[in-house]
Write a protein that holds these residues in place. Sequence first.
Motif, PDB file in Angstrom:
ATOM      1  N   VAL A   1       0.808  -1.142  -0.209  1.00 22.73           N
ATOM      2  CA  VAL A   1      -0.097   0.020  -0.030  1.00 22.73           C
ATOM      3  C   VAL A   1       0.982   1.281  -0.133  1.00 22.73           C
ATOM      4  CG1 VAL A   1      -1.921  -1.072   1.360  1.00 22.73           C
ATOM      5  CG2 VAL A   1      -0.225  -0.046   2.590  1.00 22.73           C
ATOM      6  N   ARG A   2       2.113   1.228   0.142  1.00 29.26           N
ATOM      7  CA  ARG A   2       2.868   2.430   0.462  1.00 29.26           C
ATOM      8  C   ARG A   2       2.660   3.426  -0.743  1.00 29.26           C
ATOM      9  NH1 ARG A   2       6.147  -1.675   2.417  1.00 29.26           N
ATOM     10  NH2 ARG A   2       7.164  -1.312   4.575  1.00 29.26           N
ATOM     11  N   GLN A   3       2.427   2.882  -2.034  1.00 33.19           N
ATOM     12  CA  GLN A   3       2.179   3.957  -3.150  1.00 33.19           C
ATOM     13  C   GLN A   3       0.845   4.459  -3.547  1.00 33.19           C
ATOM     14  OE1 GLN A   3       4.948   5.227  -4.595  1.00 33.19           O
ATOM     15  NE2 GLN A   3       6.223   3.974  -3.090  1.00 33.19           N
ATOM     16  N   PHE A   4       0.023   3.895  -2.653  1.00 36.47           N
ATOM     17  CA  PHE A   4      -1.503   4.266  -2.906  1.00 36.47           C
ATOM     18  C   PHE A   4      -1.979   5.023  -1.628  1.00 36.47           C
ATOM     19  CE2 PHE A   4      -0.256   0.090  -4.979  1.00 36.47           C
ATOM     20  CZ  PHE A   4      -0.754   0.461  -6.081  1.00 36.47           C
ATOM     21  N   GLY A   5      -3.116   5.596  -2.003  1.00 36.18           N
ATOM     22  CA  GLY A   5      -4.055   5.959  -1.107  1.00 36.18           C
ATOM     23  C   GLY A   5      -4.945   4.759  -0.727  1.00 36.18           C
ATOM     24  N   VAL A   6      -5.471   4.867   0.539  1.00 34.02           N
ATOM     25  CA  VAL A   6      -5.985   3.714   1.305  1.00 34.02           C
ATOM     26  C   VAL A   6      -7.625   4.103   1.704  1.00 34.02           C
ATOM     27  CG1 VAL A   6      -6.156   1.649   2.567  1.00 34.02           C
ATOM     28  CG2 VAL A   6      -3.870   2.362   1.581  1.00 34.02           C
ATOM     29  N   ALA A   7      -8.494   3.339   1.231  1.00 32.20           N
ATOM     30  CA  ALA A   7      -9.838   3.890   1.691  1.00 32.20           C
ATOM     31  C   ALA A   7     -10.353   2.781   2.651  1.00 32.20           C
ATOM     32  CB  ALA A   7     -10.768   3.876   0.557  1.00 32.20           C
ATOM     33  N   GLU A   8     -11.095   3.304   3.839  1.00 31.27           N
ATOM     34  CA  GLU A   8     -11.579   2.380   4.913  1.00 31.27           C
ATOM     35  C   GLU A   8     -12.908   2.622   4.813  1.00 31.27           C
ATOM     36  OE1 GLU A   8     -12.094   2.151   9.761  1.00 31.27           O
ATOM     37  OE2 GLU A   8     -10.311   3.087   9.069  1.00 31.27           O
ATOM     38  N   VAL A   9     -13.708   1.324   4.288  1.00 34.12           N
ATOM     39  CA  VAL A   9     -15.064   1.556   4.158  1.00 34.12           C
ATOM     40  C   VAL A   9     -15.953   0.852   5.051  1.00 34.12           C
ATOM     41  CG1 VAL A   9     -14.536   1.861   1.480  1.00 34.12           C
ATOM     42  CG2 VAL A   9     -14.869  -0.562   2.512  1.00 34.12           C
ATOM     43  N   ASN A  10     -17.413   1.255   4.781  1.00 34.91           N
ATOM     44  CA  ASN A  10     -18.395   0.078   5.539  1.00 34.91           C
ATOM     45  C   ASN A  10     -19.076  -0.869   4.548  1.00 34.91           C
ATOM     46  OD1 ASN A  10     -20.290   1.459   3.976  1.00 34.91           O
ATOM     47  ND2 ASN A  10     -21.035   3.153   5.799  1.00 34.91           N
ATOM     48  N   ALA A  11     -19.782  -1.659   5.173  1.00 35.63           N
ATOM     49  CA  ALA A  11     -20.424  -2.573   4.411  1.00 35.63           C
ATOM     50  C   ALA A  11     -21.312  -2.358   3.022  1.00 35.63           C
ATOM     51  CB  ALA A  11     -21.482  -3.256   5.035  1.00 35.63           C
ATOM     52  N   ASP A  12     -21.508  -0.843   3.116  1.00 35.47           N
ATOM     53  CA  ASP A  12     -22.309  -0.415   1.742  1.00 35.47           C
ATOM     54  C   ASP A  12     -20.953   0.424   0.919  1.00 35.47           C
ATOM     55  OD1 ASP A  12     -24.745  -1.269   2.735  1.00 35.47           O
ATOM     56  OD2 ASP A  12     -25.062   0.738   3.849  1.00 35.47           O
ATOM     57  N   LEU A  13     -19.648   0.362   1.120  1.00 35.09           N
ATOM     58  CA  LEU A  13     -18.770   0.915   0.547  1.00 35.09           C
ATOM     59  C   LEU A  13     -18.811   2.358   0.434  1.00 35.09           C
ATOM     60  CD1 LEU A  13     -18.378  -1.340  -2.707  1.00 35.09           C
ATOM     61  CD2 LEU A  13     -17.291  -1.383  -0.966  1.00 35.09           C
TER      62      LEU A  13
ATOM     63  N   ALA B   1       1.592  -1.184   8.082  1.00 37.68           N
ATOM     64  CA  ALA B   1       0.935  -1.695   9.662  1.00 37.68           C
ATOM     65  C   ALA B   1      -0.264  -0.551   9.945  1.00 37.68           C
ATOM     66  CB  ALA B   1       2.035  -1.472  10.400  1.00 37.68           C
ATOM     67  N   ASP B   2      -0.538   0.426   9.369  1.00 38.12           N
ATOM     68  CA  ASP B   2      -1.262   1.597   9.676  1.00 38.12           C
ATOM     69  C   ASP B   2      -2.318   1.531   8.787  1.00 38.12           C
ATOM     70  OD1 ASP B   2       0.462   2.415  11.599  1.00 38.12           O
ATOM     71  OD2 ASP B   2       1.476   3.886  10.526  1.00 38.12           O
ATOM     72  N   ALA B   3      -2.118   0.848   7.601  1.00 39.27           N
ATOM     73  CA  ALA B   3      -3.544   0.932   6.731  1.00 39.27           C
ATOM     74  C   ALA B   3      -4.549   0.387   6.804  1.00 39.27           C
ATOM     75  CB  ALA B   3      -2.719   0.369   5.131  1.00 39.27           C
ATOM     76  N   PRO B   4      -5.851   1.112   6.477  1.00 39.42           N
ATOM     77  CA  PRO B   4      -7.123   0.341   6.738  1.00 39.42           C
ATOM     78  C   PRO B   4      -7.161  -1.021   6.071  1.00 39.42           C
ATOM     79  CG  PRO B   4      -7.252   2.584   6.647  1.00 39.42           C
ATOM     80  CD  PRO B   4      -5.777   2.229   6.078  1.00 39.42           C
TER      81      PRO B   4
ATOM     82  N   ILE C   1      -9.806  -4.194   4.537  1.00 35.26           N
ATOM     83  CA  ILE C   1     -11.089  -4.471   3.912  1.00 35.26           C
ATOM     84  C   ILE C   1     -11.699  -5.280   5.129  1.00 35.26           C
ATOM     85  CG2 ILE C   1     -12.253  -5.766   2.068  1.00 35.26           C
ATOM     86  CD1 ILE C   1      -9.867  -5.353   0.194  1.00 35.26           C
ATOM     87  N   PRO C   2     -13.104  -4.865   5.242  1.00 32.13           N
ATOM     88  CA  PRO C   2     -13.820  -5.411   6.170  1.00 32.13           C
ATOM     89  C   PRO C   2     -13.880  -7.000   6.321  1.00 32.13           C
ATOM     90  CG  PRO C   2     -15.109  -3.766   5.578  1.00 32.13           C
ATOM     91  CD  PRO C   2     -13.772  -3.795   4.853  1.00 32.13           C
ATOM     92  N   GLY C   3     -13.189  -7.948   7.348  1.00 32.70           N
ATOM     93  CA  GLY C   3     -13.273  -9.401   7.231  1.00 32.70           C
ATOM     94  C   GLY C   3     -12.247  -9.721   6.383  1.00 32.70           C
ATOM     95  N   GLN C   4     -11.137  -8.863   5.904  1.00 36.25           N
ATOM     96  CA  GLN C   4      -9.695  -9.369   5.375  1.00 36.25           C
ATOM     97  C   GLN C   4      -8.749  -8.636   5.946  1.00 36.25           C
ATOM     98  OE1 GLN C   4     -10.046  -9.680   1.169  1.00 36.25           O
ATOM     99  NE2 GLN C   4     -12.059  -9.290   1.045  1.00 36.25           N
ATOM    100  N   ASN C   5      -8.074  -9.324   6.976  1.00 32.32           N
ATOM    101  CA  ASN C   5      -7.089  -8.691   7.687  1.00 32.32           C
ATOM    102  C   ASN C   5      -5.680  -8.454   6.914  1.00 32.32           C
ATOM    103  OD1 ASN C   5      -8.499  -8.483  10.034  1.00 32.32           O
ATOM    104  ND2 ASN C   5      -7.874 -10.513  10.681  1.00 32.32           N
ATOM    105  N   ASP C   6      -5.409  -9.252   5.882  1.00 28.37           N
ATOM    106  CA  ASP C   6      -4.282  -9.212   5.018  1.00 28.37           C
ATOM    107  C   ASP C   6      -4.524  -8.235   3.842  1.00 28.37           C
ATOM    108  OD1 ASP C   6      -6.012 -10.891   3.708  1.00 28.37           O
ATOM    109  OD2 ASP C   6      -4.328 -12.423   3.144  1.00 28.37           O
ATOM    110  N   ARG C   7      -5.675  -7.519   3.547  1.00 28.10           N
ATOM    111  CA  ARG C   7      -5.708  -6.729   2.326  1.00 28.10           C
ATOM    112  C   ARG C   7      -6.593  -5.485   2.412  1.00 28.10           C
ATOM    113  NH1 ARG C   7      -8.615  -9.932  -2.370  1.00 28.10           N
ATOM    114  NH2 ARG C   7      -6.746  -9.178  -3.697  1.00 28.10           N
ATOM    115  N   SER C   8      -5.998  -4.685   1.653  1.00 32.48           N
ATOM    116  CA  SER C   8      -6.570  -3.159   1.766  1.00 32.48           C
ATOM    117  C   SER C   8      -7.312  -2.694   0.599  1.00 32.48           C
ATOM    118  CB  SER C   8      -5.454  -2.256   2.007  1.00 32.48           C
ATOM    119  OG  SER C   8      -4.809  -2.452   3.550  1.00 32.48           O
TER     120      SER C   8
END
Length: 425
Positions: A164-176, A188-191, A193-200
């Motif tokens: 994720v270091r080269q991107f903007g990262v979005a934290e979303v709810n269930a409705d996106l 380590a600080d990147a939000p 994806i809900p239910g996916q601890n290894d993906r942003s």
Amino acid sequence: MSPSRGRQRILAIVLAGGKGERLYPLTKHRSKPSVPFGGRYRIIDFVLSNLVNSGIDAVYVLTQYKAQSLITHIQRAWGFMGGTREAFATIVPAQMQMGDVWYRGTADAIYQNLNLIEQFAPDAVAVFGADHVYKMNIRQMADFHFDHGAAATVACLPVEAEEVRQFGVAEVNADLRIERFVEKPLPADAPRIPGQNDRSLVSMGNYIFDTNVLVDVLIQDAAQGGDHDFGKSIFPDMVQKMDVYAYDFTSNRLPVHRGYEVERPYWRDVGTIATYFETNMDLRSVTPELNLYNFAWPIMSASFNTPPVKFVFDEALRRGEAVQSLITGGCIIAGGFVKDSILSRNVVVDEQAHVNEAILMDNVVIGRGARVQRAIIDKNAHIPPGSTVGFDPDADRARGYHVDESGITIVAKAPETPESRARYL
């Protein structure tokens, strides 16, 4: 209330001023969007083709850095869009409309051209980058935007959290709906994806805005200090106050000409020599991930009056062929051998020459008995008879060639000669 789909007017603004410093020396004389790709395209052809195929025909292309090559290409390749009020591909050089400054960031580039938005008066503005190779049905993203009554919609792609270091990262709810937006965080600080601890969920740098919202936020941003950038300045603040949604790029689908299957979307960041080379080389595959042969979603570019490809067979060497390669019009394989390579217009591979895993751009000549491997040979360059490229990094550097940290050798673009200019035209 969202406008009915039949009456939506979308204005596209393509940001095409990228320096592409990590693609040096391919960007020594051109901007990143103007870098050739796949034998007959420029990188910018992908975003423009996606827009036109999606029925979005009003396009401004904002340029800034070393733009002449890009301007020439747009004029040659995209003039068919005409010049009416509703259908055009117009080049807009940096004009300093708002003062004696160049573009200070992606948001500032749009702000300095607000007059174009006000004159067209669209329902929405699509702000898209020109730095990536991808296929996308943008109309589906626009439908998502209008259906959700969004202030803005960000095209997003799931990636491994470590990338994720080269991107903007979005934290979303269930409705996106985006609840937090973080630009280039540490993994380590990147939000997540809900239910996916290894993906942003990362931004692709492609946005659709409600027109009135875009104008308001740009005026507010211009009055403040900061980076004047969508990822760093605009979205972190917008998501706290407005309905900004993430469009899941993986849900995008493209039609295909046979009509019984659907092509999945494709996106690659070709920001380094290594990724640029690998993405080109993927085209050699029997079933490449990037399908250039879907005639229902064509990638368009400039057309040239080049003669057919010619293969001259050397009876003594049993050579004069190309295998598992892409060969563009005007090329002559004159008793040489080409394998796993991409050849642009008017390339000559002379007798006893051997080319393997290479990208040869317009008007390149590989001399008699020369050998080339894992290399990029830029326009108009001539490889002398009997010489080698890509076999010995130290020898390549001694000849003035650039050797990338990935081990790929790049021979820089050469000046046009009367001969190469005639062959190019």
